[in-house]
Design a protein around this motif. Structure first.
Motif, PDB file in Angstrom:
ATOM      1  N   LEU A  73     -55.749  32.472  15.052  1.00 32.48           N
ATOM      2  CA  LEU A  73     -57.329  32.546  14.183  1.00 32.48           C
ATOM      3  C   LEU A  73     -57.060  31.457  13.718  1.00 32.48           C
ATOM      4  N   TRP A  74     -58.332  30.572  13.341  1.00 34.61           N
ATOM      5  CA  TRP A  74     -58.797  29.777  13.494  1.00 34.61           C
ATOM      6  C   TRP A  74     -59.802  29.254  12.187  1.00 34.61           C
ATOM      7  N   GLY A  75     -59.806  27.601  12.314  1.00 31.64           N
ATOM      8  CA  GLY A  75     -60.839  27.284  11.149  1.00 31.64           C
ATOM      9  C   GLY A  75     -60.387  25.432  11.361  1.00 31.64           C
ATOM     10  N   PRO A  76     -61.482  25.759  10.179  1.00 28.31           N
ATOM     11  CA  PRO A  76     -61.823  23.392   9.620  1.00 28.31           C
ATOM     12  C   PRO A  76     -60.327  23.151  10.095  1.00 28.31           C
ATOM     13  N   GLY A  77     -59.841  22.183  11.155  1.00 26.18           N
ATOM     14  CA  GLY A  77     -58.460  21.562  11.074  1.00 26.18           C
ATOM     15  C   GLY A  77     -57.609  22.041  11.906  1.00 26.18           C
ATOM     16  N   GLN A  78     -58.140  23.766  12.968  1.00 21.67           N
ATOM     17  CA  GLN A  78     -57.220  23.940  13.498  1.00 21.67           C
ATOM     18  C   GLN A  78     -58.044  24.536  14.993  1.00 21.67           C
ATOM     19  N   ALA A  79     -57.872  23.956  15.862  1.00 19.59           N
ATOM     20  CA  ALA A  79     -59.214  25.103  16.545  1.00 19.59           C
ATOM     21  C   ALA A  79     -57.832  26.158  17.619  1.00 19.59           C
ATOM     22  N   ALA A  80     -59.223  27.403  17.937  1.00 17.90           N
ATOM     23  CA  ALA A  80     -58.584  28.774  18.347  1.00 17.90           C
ATOM     24  C   ALA A  80     -57.505  28.336  19.532  1.00 17.90           C
ATOM     25  N   GLY A  81     -56.736  28.753  19.649  1.00 13.72           N
ATOM     26  CA  GLY A  81     -56.525  28.962  21.108  1.00 13.72           C
ATOM     27  C   GLY A  81     -56.884  29.979  22.625  1.00 13.72           C
ATOM     28  N   LEU A  82     -58.079  29.461  22.176  1.00 21.89           N
ATOM     29  CA  LEU A  82     -58.380  29.996  23.648  1.00 21.89           C
ATOM     30  C   LEU A  82     -59.330  28.501  24.308  1.00 21.89           C
ATOM     31  N   HIS A  83     -59.711  29.003  26.269  1.00 21.60           N
ATOM     32  CA  HIS A  83     -60.011  28.522  26.436  1.00 21.60           C
ATOM     33  C   HIS A  83     -61.173  28.101  25.989  1.00 21.60           C
ATOM     34  N   ALA A  84     -62.108  27.016  25.839  1.00 23.60           N
ATOM     35  CA  ALA A  84     -63.125  26.209  25.137  1.00 23.60           C
ATOM     36  C   ALA A  84     -64.294  26.778  26.727  1.00 23.60           C
ATOM     37  N   GLY A  85     -65.568  27.856  25.931  1.00 28.18           N
ATOM     38  CA  GLY A  85     -66.717  28.139  27.080  1.00 28.18           C
ATOM     39  C   GLY A  85     -66.464  28.820  26.983  1.00 28.18           C
ATOM     40  N   SER A  86     -64.886  29.600  26.934  1.00 28.84           N
ATOM     41  CA  SER A  86     -65.088  30.573  28.125  1.00 28.84           C
ATOM     42  C   SER A  86     -65.729  31.665  26.915  1.00 28.84           C
ATOM     43  N   ALA A  87     -65.562  33.429  27.876  1.00 26.62           N
ATOM     44  CA  ALA A  87     -66.598  34.078  26.926  1.00 26.62           C
ATOM     45  C   ALA A  87     -66.038  34.396  25.829  1.00 26.62           C
ATOM     46  N   ALA A  88     -64.763  34.877  25.489  1.00 29.32           N
ATOM     47  CA  ALA A  88     -63.665  34.670  24.506  1.00 29.32           C
ATOM     48  C   ALA A  88     -64.177  34.570  23.189  1.00 29.32           C
ATOM     49  N   GLU A 125     -61.127  39.576  29.632  1.00 31.93           N
ATOM     50  CA  GLU A 125     -60.005  39.156  30.420  1.00 31.93           C
ATOM     51  C   GLU A 125     -59.890  37.488  30.805  1.00 31.93           C
ATOM     52  N   GLU A 126     -58.683  37.359  30.478  1.00 28.17           N
ATOM     53  CA  GLU A 126     -58.509  35.652  30.488  1.00 28.17           C
ATOM     54  C   GLU A 126     -57.384  35.530  31.388  1.00 28.17           C
ATOM     55  N   LYS A 127     -57.878  35.364  32.965  1.00 27.43           N
ATOM     56  CA  LYS A 127     -57.009  34.947  34.335  1.00 27.43           C
ATOM     57  C   LYS A 127     -55.826  33.901  34.328  1.00 27.43           C
ATOM     58  N   LYS A 128     -56.730  32.449  33.107  1.00 25.99           N
ATOM     59  CA  LYS A 128     -55.643  31.447  33.553  1.00 25.99           C
ATOM     60  C   LYS A 128     -54.962  31.566  32.069  1.00 25.99           C
ATOM     61  N   ARG A 129     -53.842  31.046  32.189  1.00 26.98           N
ATOM     62  CA  ARG A 129     -52.884  30.760  31.115  1.00 26.98           C
ATOM     63  C   ARG A 129     -53.382  30.436  29.906  1.00 26.98           C
ATOM     64  N   LEU A 130     -53.532  30.718  28.454  1.00 28.11           N
ATOM     65  CA  LEU A 130     -53.852  30.405  27.379  1.00 28.11           C
ATOM     66  C   LEU A 130     -53.156  29.158  26.912  1.00 28.11           C
ATOM     67  N   PRO A 131     -54.001  28.386  26.065  1.00 31.50           N
ATOM     68  CA  PRO A 131     -53.238  27.259  24.878  1.00 31.50           C
ATOM     69  C   PRO A 131     -52.408  27.594  24.773  1.00 31.50           C
ATOM     70  N   GLU A 132     -51.370  26.733  24.435  1.00 23.59           N
ATOM     71  CA  GLU A 132     -50.403  27.430  24.160  1.00 23.59           C
ATOM     72  C   GLU A 132     -50.320  26.860  22.373  1.00 23.59           C
ATOM     73  N   PRO A 133     -49.703  28.384  21.803  1.00 27.24           N
ATOM     74  CA  PRO A 133     -49.665  27.737  20.683  1.00 27.24           C
ATOM     75  C   PRO A 133     -48.280  27.318  19.747  1.00 27.24           C
TER      76      PRO A 133
END
Length: 251
Positions: A73-88, A125-133
């Motif tokens: 989950l993400w929103g104001p003040g909280q970035a999504a735990g995905l790689h920036a610029g990725s298709a997802a 599909e994400e081949k790189k490890r996602l950012p740690e929550p």
């Protein structure tokens, strides 16, 4: 701003039902019924919910020491735990996403788009490890929400005595909390996970009551600060429930 989009996502219960099905805690029929209640008609690459479930089962690494299903989950003040610029990340909407852990360090990201009569899923599909929550425990997340509840309760009491069109704000809070919990959780959810998710529902209901139902925006800065804690608690509760399904499956 409509508050519900910031403090609630049907993905919370969807993620737990998916994990319960993957670990054979819930039957396919019960899972399909629950997911239909949560999202209506499911569309996935021109197919339906059955195809999505089968792909999830084929991709999930049920032996992973990390939660095989994770809520983002993400929103104001909280970035999504995905790689920036990725298709997802580019496809991500306000509802968030579900991550399925696969073997070999891969992750599959399921991104929904909700419509009035259903939900459309996209799979990445994400081949790189996602950012740690943040990996907060339910107890840590519950402690944060407990303090948030105390603060929000004071605010709603201050707002509730002056509105004739909503004479019982606490009743409204209870009704909204029931809405957030529908259609409920699958079997086997740990009490600690259920507790923090229930608290998230109640705090979300308080925030919505004050801002949307009472129409009082004088407390917006304080209430908006609670959104991140609500989302974090939901993610922590899902992770704990999923991990307990794994522990039960190998015991």
């Amino acid at each position: 701003m409509y508050t519900r989009a910031e403090v609630y996502s049907p993905l919370q219960n969807t993620a737990i039902w998916l994990a319960a099905w993957l670990y054979s805690v819930e039957s396919t029929d019960e899972t399909v019924a629950a997911l239909t209640d949560l999202g209506g008609r499911h569309s996935y690459g021109g197919q339906g919910l059955a195809a999505l479930l089968l792909d999830a089962r084929a991709s999930a690494d049920l032996s992973s020491h990390e939660p095989v299903v994770r809520l983002i989950l993400w929103g104001p003040g909280q970035a999504a735990g995905l790689h920036a610029g990725s298709a997802a990340a580019e496809a991500l909407g306000p509802a968030g996403a579900i991550v399925i852990k696969a073997a070999g360090g891969f992750s599959h990201v399921l991104v929904p788009r909700y419509w009035d009569d259903g939900v459309e899923w996209r799979w990445f599909e994400e081949k790189k490890r996602l950012p740690e929550p943040s990996w907060l425990s339910p107890g840590e997340a519950d402690s944060l929400l407990s303090r948030a509840t105390e603060q929000a309760a004071v605010l709603i009491e201050a707002a509730g005595g002056t509105r004739s069109d909503l004479p019982n704000p606490r009743l409204t809070v209870g009704t909204l909390a029931d809405f957030y919990d529908t259609p409920g959780l699958p079997r086997g959810v740990t009490p600690r996970a259920a507790k923090v998710l229930a608290r998230a529902d109640r705090v979300a209901a308080i925030v919505e009551t004050v801002t949307d139902r009472l129409g009082d925006h004088s407390y917006d800065p304080q209430l908006f600060a609670l959104w991140r804690h609500i989302r974090t608690a939901r993610m922590a509760g899902v992770a704990d429930a999923v991990q307990d399904y794994r522990r039960a499956s190998i015991s």
